[in-house]
Structure formats: structure tokens, C-alpha cells
Write an enzyme that holds these catalytic residues in place. Structure first.
Site, PDB file in Angstrom:
ATOM      1  N   LYS A 291       0.842  -1.209   0.000  1.00 19.51           N
ATOM      2  CA  LYS A 291       0.000   0.000   0.000  1.00 19.51           C
ATOM      3  C   LYS A 291       0.876   1.258   0.000  1.00 19.51           C
ATOM      4  O   LYS A 291       0.628   2.216  -0.728  1.00 19.51           O
ATOM      5  CB  LYS A 291      -0.937  -0.007   1.226  1.00 19.51           C
ATOM      6  CG  LYS A 291      -2.034  -1.059   1.128  1.00 19.51           C
ATOM      7  CD  LYS A 291      -2.829  -1.223   2.416  1.00 19.51           C
ATOM      8  CE  LYS A 291      -3.808  -2.383   2.293  1.00 19.51           C
ATOM      9  NZ  LYS A 291      -4.614  -2.611   3.513  1.00 19.51           N
TER      10      LYS A 291
ATOM     11  N   ASP B  43     -10.636   3.034   4.448  1.00 19.39           N
ATOM     12  CA  ASP B  43     -10.933   1.598   4.364  1.00 19.39           C
ATOM     13  C   ASP B  43     -12.441   1.361   4.259  1.00 19.39           C
ATOM     14  O   ASP B  43     -12.879   0.255   3.939  1.00 19.39           O
ATOM     15  CB  ASP B  43     -10.414   0.868   5.613  1.00 19.39           C
ATOM     16  CG  ASP B  43      -9.141   0.090   5.341  1.00 19.39           C
ATOM     17  OD1 ASP B  43      -8.933  -0.318   4.192  1.00 19.39           O
ATOM     18  OD2 ASP B  43      -8.363  -0.116   6.292  1.00 19.39           O
TER      19      ASP B  43
ATOM     20  N   GLN C 140      -4.190  -1.569   9.769  1.00 20.68           N
ATOM     21  CA  GLN C 140      -4.207  -2.900   9.148  1.00 20.68           C
ATOM     22  C   GLN C 140      -4.768  -3.932  10.117  1.00 20.68           C
ATOM     23  O   GLN C 140      -4.387  -3.969  11.290  1.00 20.68           O
ATOM     24  CB  GLN C 140      -2.789  -3.279   8.697  1.00 20.68           C
ATOM     25  CG  GLN C 140      -2.716  -4.544   7.850  1.00 20.68           C
ATOM     26  CD  GLN C 140      -3.408  -4.425   6.491  1.00 20.68           C
ATOM     27  OE1 GLN C 140      -3.570  -3.336   5.942  1.00 20.68           O
ATOM     28  NE2 GLN C 140      -3.843  -5.539   5.940  1.00 20.68           N
TER      29      GLN C 140
HETATM   30  N1  GUN Z   1      -6.876  -6.809   6.425  1.00 20.02           N
HETATM   31  C1  GUN Z   1      -7.293  -7.520   5.361  1.00 20.02           C
HETATM   32  N2  GUN Z   1      -7.822  -6.703   4.415  1.00 20.02           N
HETATM   33  C2  GUN Z   1      -7.745  -5.451   4.916  1.00 20.02           C
HETATM   34  C3  GUN Z   1      -8.114  -4.174   4.404  1.00 20.02           C
HETATM   35  O1  GUN Z   1      -8.663  -4.014   3.303  1.00 20.02           O
HETATM   36  N3  GUN Z   1      -7.836  -3.117   5.210  1.00 20.02           N
HETATM   37  C4  GUN Z   1      -7.279  -3.257   6.436  1.00 20.02           C
HETATM   38  N4  GUN Z   1      -7.076  -2.170   7.159  1.00 20.02           N
HETATM   39  N5  GUN Z   1      -6.920  -4.426   6.934  1.00 20.02           N
HETATM   40  C5  GUN Z   1      -7.145  -5.519   6.171  1.00 20.02           C
END
Ligand code: GUN
Length: 292
Positions: free
Chosen positions: A52, A119, A96
Site C-alpha cells: 500500500k 478503508d 491494518q
Molecule cells: N486486512 C485484510 N484486508 C484489509 C483491508 O482491506 N484493510 C485493512 N485495514 N486491513 C485488512
């Protein structure tokens, strides 16, 4: 069978995002800015967050990564989120997941300001999404919609079966596919761990979206001829064959399902790359104040 190529589509959309980011920089003197928080050392999470951050750089965004040991308390983490909520230089915040057991993901999710919740996990954004009001869409479902749109796949009137009801993918995906939007307007069935005979439903799916987290869960006998198959699985296994030391597997037995499908996403190279595009588009929308 035709491939829904996440690599191709994500590169194309990232180029468009980069152009818009450059325009914002000219207009406002600042770049869109994403703050990511990573707690602990989960191998998958490390890889996803690194990816990311790298994508932010690639499209001309600013990014900041705060890393904490698993020993951080819930109170300390919530305080940090509050601080970032107040920072006018931050457009988007993501924490995350998963988090260590002593930290409530629900509390953390609700602490992030809905206006910076790129998110799309905050209940305010989920509620607005359900009402079809402007909102940040959860990044993975958003990425899937962008992929369907990019390939001009008609969804209206189709039967969409979603396997999995997670807060991150299955649940919001089912809402989005049922909304009166394009893509959308599907008849939606959600299958989950308590569904006695998933095959009964999956065999009727025109669009099958699988987000259950089990390698090769969907086999060829569960899929209708000509179905569109979207594999959200990210099952990591250690491997001596790859440089990274692990190999990624989807939830779908690609080799045997692909010949039956009209369209299918590969793993890797499918939905995972589109998730990042969803996140970048949300961050851009936040910087442009398009949602709030
Ligand atoms: N863990 C698995 N997928 C995601 C996501 O799209 N965002 C976040 N913050 N954590 C995750």
C-alpha cells in the site's frame, strides 16, 4: 474463459489516479496523504501494508507508516488515531487488520474519523453505503466493482452468490451487489459457515464471489457453466519455489474452475491488486473532499 486481469486494470487505474494527484498538487500545493498503522509482525499484514505504501509513492501520494509492537495498549492506539484524526495534513487513515487480541477492532474502527476512513469500515460509512449516499466503500469490494466496470460486465438481474460474510469483504460486497447501482442490481445470496449445502447455491450463481479464506474451497463441480468467478482468497503458504519464501493461493481451484467460467480472477494478479486501487481512490476522494 477470459481473465479478469487485476494487474492490467490496476496499472491503468493507478495511472489515472497519478494524473489526478498531480493536478491536486498543482492546485493546492499538497499531495494526498495516507497514514497507515501496523501493529505487530503478521507476515501477510507486513506485505500488504508495504505494498500500500509503495503504491502511494507510485501515484504521487504522501504516506506515513506508524509501526507498533503487539504490546501497544488499546488506549495508546486509540490516542494515536485521535491525533491523526485532528491532523489537517492527513486525508486517509488505515489500521491494518487483524489486530492483537487485546485490542478491539470495533473500537479502533469507530475511532477513525468517518471523514478519513479510507478503508470504509466505519459504521457511518457502511450505513451511508447501504443507503447509496456518498461514502468511502470498503477497499476490496470497491476494487471488485471497479474491475467489473472496467470489463463492462453486466450485473443487473443476475444471481450473485457471495461465499463469506466478513465485515471486510463478504458483508459489504453483498450489499453493493444488491444496490440499485451499476454494477449492482443483482439478486444476492450470502453463504457462510452455517450454510448446510453451499454447492446448492453456488451452482445457481451467475456471479460467484468467494471470500472464505480456504485454499481451493470452490471446486469445478460447484460452478455453473459460464459463471463469472471472483476469487478474493489470499491464502499464504511457505514455499521454497519463490524468492519471497511464500506462495499465494485463492479460495477457488483455478485450474479446474477456469475452463467452466466465462470470466475469472487469478490469484495472485486479481482482486488483491484491485484492493489497493480502491484504497487509493478513496484517499484521492478524501483529498478532493468528494465524500464529506
Ligand atoms: N486486512 C485484510 N484486508 C484489509 C483491508 O482491506 N484493510 C485493512 N485495514 N486491513 C485488512
Amino acid at each position: 474463459m477470459q481473465l479478469l486481469d487485476g494487474k492490467f486494470v490496476s496499472e491503468k487505474l493507478k495511472q489515472q489516479i497519478a494524473i489526478e494527484a498531480a493536478e491536486i498538487l498543482v492546485k493546492t500545493g499538497r499531495k494526498p496523504h495516507l497514514v497507515a498503522i501496523l501493529v505487530g509482525h503478521d507476515g501477510g499484514s507486513e506485505t500488504y501494508v508495504a505494498s500500500k505504501i509503495k503504491s502511494c509513492e507510485k501515484v504521487g501520494f504522501n504516506s506515513t507508516l506508524y509501526r507498533y509492537e503487539s504490546s501497544i495498549t488499546e488506549v495508546e492506539l486509540l490516542k494515536k488515531i485521535d491525533e491523526i484524526n485532528q491532523d489537517p495534513e492527513t486525508d486517509g487513515i488505515l489500521v491494518q487488520l487483524p489486530l492483537p487480541k487485546h485490542i478491539s477492532a470495533d473500537k479502533v474502527t469507530e475511532k477513525i474519523s468517518p471523514e478519513k476512513d479510507v478503508d470504509g469500515f466505519h459504521p457511518v460509512n457502511l450505513g451511508r453505503m447501504q443507503r447509496n449516499l456518498p461514502s468511502f466503500l470498503p477497499a476490496t469490494p470497491y476494487g471488485i466493482l471497479l474491475m467489473l466496470q472496467e470489463y463492462g460486465i453486466e450485473t443487473s438481474g443476475k444471481h450473485c452468490v457471495v461465499i463469506g460474510r466478513s465485515n471486510i469483504v463478504g458483508s459489504p460486497m453483498s450489499i453493493l451487489m444488491a444496490r440499485n447501482t451499476n454494477p449492482g442490481n443483482c439478486t444476492v445470496t450470502i453463504c457462510h459457515s452455517k450454510t448446510p449445502d453451499i454447492k446448492k447455491f453456488s451452482l445457481d450463481a451467475d456471479i460467484l464471489i468467494v471470500a472464505i479464506g480456504k485454499k481451493n474451497f470452490v471446486t469445478a463441480d460447484m460452478v455453473k457453466d459460464g459463471a463469472i468467478v471472483i476469487d478474493v482468497g489470499m491464502n499464504r503458504e511457505t514455499s521454497t519455489e519463490t524468492k519471497s519464501g511464500y506462495k499465494l493461493f485463492g479460495d477457488v481451484d483455478f485450474e479446474n474452475v477456469a475452463p467452466k467460467a466465462s470470466w475469472i480472477t487469478p490469484v495472485p494478479g486479481g482482486v488483491g491488486l484491485m484492493t489497493i486501487v480502491g484504497l487509493l481512490k478513496n484517499t484521492l476522494a478524501s483529498a478532493k473532499k468528494e465524500i464529506y
